[in-house]
Design a protein around this motif. Structure first.
Motif, PDB file in Angstrom:
ATOM      1  N   MET A   1      40.879 -33.607  31.623  1.00  0.00           N
ATOM      2  CA  MET A   1      40.576 -33.992  30.245  1.00  0.00           C
ATOM      3  C   MET A   1      39.746 -35.262  30.179  1.00  0.00           C
ATOM      4  O   MET A   1      39.018 -35.486  29.223  1.00  0.00           O
ATOM      5  N   ALA A   2      39.842 -36.095  31.217  1.00  0.00           N
ATOM      6  CA  ALA A   2      39.074 -37.349  31.212  1.00  0.00           C
ATOM      7  C   ALA A   2      37.589 -37.064  31.155  1.00  0.00           C
ATOM      8  O   ALA A   2      36.832 -37.726  30.432  1.00  0.00           O
ATOM      9  N   LYS A   3      37.145 -36.065  31.946  1.00  0.00           N
ATOM     10  CA  LYS A   3      35.731 -35.702  31.951  1.00  0.00           C
ATOM     11  C   LYS A   3      35.301 -35.195  30.584  1.00  0.00           C
ATOM     12  O   LYS A   3      34.246 -35.545  30.080  1.00  0.00           O
ATOM     13  N   LYS A 309      38.059 -26.638  34.118  1.00  0.00           N
ATOM     14  CA  LYS A 309      36.602 -26.663  34.300  1.00  0.00           C
ATOM     15  C   LYS A 309      36.033 -28.070  34.157  1.00  0.00           C
ATOM     16  O   LYS A 309      34.992 -28.385  34.752  1.00  0.00           O
ATOM     17  N   TYR A 310      36.720 -28.926  33.410  1.00  0.00           N
ATOM     18  CA  TYR A 310      36.225 -30.292  33.235  1.00  0.00           C
ATOM     19  C   TYR A 310      36.447 -31.121  34.500  1.00  0.00           C
ATOM     20  O   TYR A 310      35.587 -31.924  34.887  1.00  0.00           O
ATOM     21  N   SER A 317      29.625 -33.126  39.319  1.00  0.00           N
ATOM     22  CA  SER A 317      28.670 -33.867  38.475  1.00  0.00           C
ATOM     23  C   SER A 317      27.714 -32.946  37.734  1.00  0.00           C
ATOM     24  O   SER A 317      26.529 -33.232  37.615  1.00  0.00           O
ATOM     25  N   PHE A 318      28.243 -31.796  37.262  1.00  0.00           N
ATOM     26  CA  PHE A 318      27.440 -30.995  36.354  1.00  0.00           C
ATOM     27  C   PHE A 318      28.290 -30.562  35.173  1.00  0.00           C
ATOM     28  O   PHE A 318      29.444 -30.967  35.054  1.00  0.00           O
ATOM     29  N   ASN A 319      27.729 -29.777  34.252  1.00  0.00           N
ATOM     30  CA  ASN A 319      28.460 -29.532  33.020  1.00  0.00           C
ATOM     31  C   ASN A 319      29.584 -28.522  33.204  1.00  0.00           C
ATOM     32  O   ASN A 319      29.647 -27.775  34.177  1.00  0.00           O
ATOM     33  N   SER A 320      30.487 -28.514  32.255  1.00  0.00           N
ATOM     34  CA  SER A 320      31.702 -27.703  32.367  1.00  0.00           C
ATOM     35  C   SER A 320      31.401 -26.208  32.296  1.00  0.00           C
ATOM     36  O   SER A 320      32.138 -25.394  32.874  1.00  0.00           O
ATOM     37  N   ARG A 321      30.344 -25.830  31.621  1.00  0.00           N
ATOM     38  CA  ARG A 321      29.977 -24.409  31.565  1.00  0.00           C
ATOM     39  C   ARG A 321      29.625 -23.902  32.961  1.00  0.00           C
ATOM     40  O   ARG A 321      30.036 -22.818  33.372  1.00  0.00           O
ATOM     41  N   GLN A 322      28.878 -24.717  33.704  1.00  0.00           N
ATOM     42  CA  GLN A 322      28.473 -24.334  35.046  1.00  0.00           C
ATOM     43  C   GLN A 322      29.691 -24.290  35.986  1.00  0.00           C
ATOM     44  O   GLN A 322      29.818 -23.380  36.815  1.00  0.00           O
ATOM     45  N   SER A 323      30.586 -25.270  35.866  1.00  0.00           N
ATOM     46  CA  SER A 323      31.770 -25.272  36.723  1.00  0.00           C
ATOM     47  C   SER A 323      32.635 -24.052  36.446  1.00  0.00           C
ATOM     48  O   SER A 323      33.283 -23.512  37.354  1.00  0.00           O
TER      49      SER A 323
END
Length: 429
Positions: A1-3, A309-310, A317-323
């Motif tokens: 959640m921090a991310k 995912k976050y 170091s990329f966005n949550s959609r990609q993860s």
């Protein structure tokens, strides 16, 4: 959640900054907006929201308006529709085995968890001398690394409308992950511990210009380096025009692995395919959308404990959609589960994770890939076509066997299937 909270706060901060200074209107009228750290600071810590190594990490407001931010000097930045990023074209290739000298024991005692250590291994095994084509009697030596001042220089950069903007840099801070020199050339290296979709060209161009402006009479070789799944990849670039940021071109890729050879016999893989259960594709999670298969493998090690995912996005170091794409690909392979928004390895996943990148591990992974009817049929078509892809056939297979897939989605998934099968061929003989 921090991310997730950090992403939200950064997006809110940039929205407030854009509103206060009417940045979009300024860019529309003048092409570029200059902003200082002092102007940013009331809204957010400047150093945390002005450096974006990948386009996927850009705040929503910049991304949606096709904007990028570049430093002009220490504490001043320019925002404009710069073409600031370069796609990293990753070739799935068989890594060249490189021996670690027998007398080196330290690396065996630690996992390689940083770019710096990975580069040390690359130097110790001779990878650096291979990519620089060093004469045996004159191996490369370490030179300039760390943070240095850029001095003053100008360069041209392409904008989104293909116009050219003349950019000025004055005493900006430049970070060089590694610099090497042999008798014939110099190398500057930007290093990452994962494989991104693209990268900020500035990370190569600024060190390149610093070296170039020293007046040294040797070619300067820019390399982007990634370490993932125990494979060391060096992507060599060149700037066709030293004064043009946008003149970057790919030269070649080098791929290495330490102390092992990936040479699983193709007859073993054909037998795996012949025994495939031809599992139907599920509606329970999306069909793979992860073209860089080594990153799928690298994701496995981060799922040894529950992560959402976050948290994964923060690791890479990329966005949550990609993860999410990569984590769901691990689920597709039958190596992880998802509960309450968190991914975690199952028993088979833990078994795979305990193995190094090796023939034994890769055989297990190939078995999981080819257990799916779509990949089994696609792989068999490669065999029939002497290792060549049949895009039309793969599209037909996906259209028939993947639920809820149609239109422009199919060619994108075909790309993923081809990349995964290319990986299979990269580890077999």
């Amino acid at each position: 959640m921090a991310k997730q909270k950090a992403e939200t706060k950064a997006n809110v901060a940039w929205q407030q900054i854009f509103d206060k200074y009417d940045i979009l209107q300024h860019i529309q009228n003048e092409g570029v907006f200059s902003i200082t750290a002092d102007q940013i600071k009331p809204f957010y810590e400047p150093r945390l929201i002005t450096k974006f190594d990948w386009s996927t990490s850009l705040p929503k407001l910049l991304k949606s308006n096709h904007l990028a931010i570049l430093p002009t000097n220490r504490g001043t930045y320019s925002i404009a529709p710069f073409k600031a990023y370069k796609k990293l074209d990753v070739k799935i290739m068989k890594p060249t085995p490189m021996p670690l000298p027998d007398w080196i024991q330290t690396f065996d005692k630690f996992d390689i968890t940083s770019e710096a250590v990975a580069l040390n291994v690359a130097k110790a095994t001779g990878m650096i001398d291979v990519i620089m084509n060093s004469p045996e009697e004159f191996p490369a030596v370490d030179t300039i690394t760390g943070r240095i001042g850029s001095g003053d220089f100008n360069y041209n950069i392409a904008m989104r409308d293909n116009s050219i903007y003349n950019f000025t840099v004055k005493k900006a801070q430049v970070e060089i992950d590694a610099g090497f020199e042999n008798i014939d050339s110099m190398a500057v290296i930007e290093a990452k511990s994962h494989i991104p979709d693209d990268f900020m060209i500035r990370q190569l161009y600024h060190p390149y210009r610093v070296y170039y402006d020293l007046g040294i009479d040797k070619p300067i070789l820019p390399f982007y380096f990634t370490y993932a799944d125990e494979v060391y990849n060096f992507y060599q670039y060149e700037f066709k025009d030293y004064n043009n940021y946008s003149s970057i071109q790919s030269v070649r890729q080098f791929s290495f692995i330490v102390d092992k050879t990936l040479n699983l016999n193709i007859d073993v893989v054909k037998e795996i395919s012949a025994k495939s259960p031809m599992l139907p594709e599920s509606n329970d999670f999306p069909y793979p959308q992860a073209n860089t298969f080594p990153m799928v493998l690298d994701t496995i090690k981060y799922l040894d404990q529950p992560r959402d995912k976050y948290e994964l996005a923060e690791q890479f170091s990329f966005n949550s959609r990609q993860s999410d794409y990569y984590a769901n690909s691990v689920r597709f392979l039958g190596l992880a589960t998802k509960e309450h928004g968190k991914y975690q390895l199952n028993e088979l996943g833990r078994q795979v994770n305990a193995l190094p990148n090796s023939n034994a591990r890769n055989q297990l992974i190939i078995k999981q890939i080819l257990s799916h009817i779509t990949f089994k049929k696609a792989f068999d078509s490669y065999i029939r076509n002497f290792g060549e892809a049949d895009d039309a056939y793969i599209e037909q297979v996906l259209g028939k066997y993947v639920p809820n897939i149609s239109g422009s989605t199919i060619p994108r998934r075909v790309s993923t299937v081809k990349q995964w099968i290319n990986w299979i061929f990269s580890v077999i003989v």
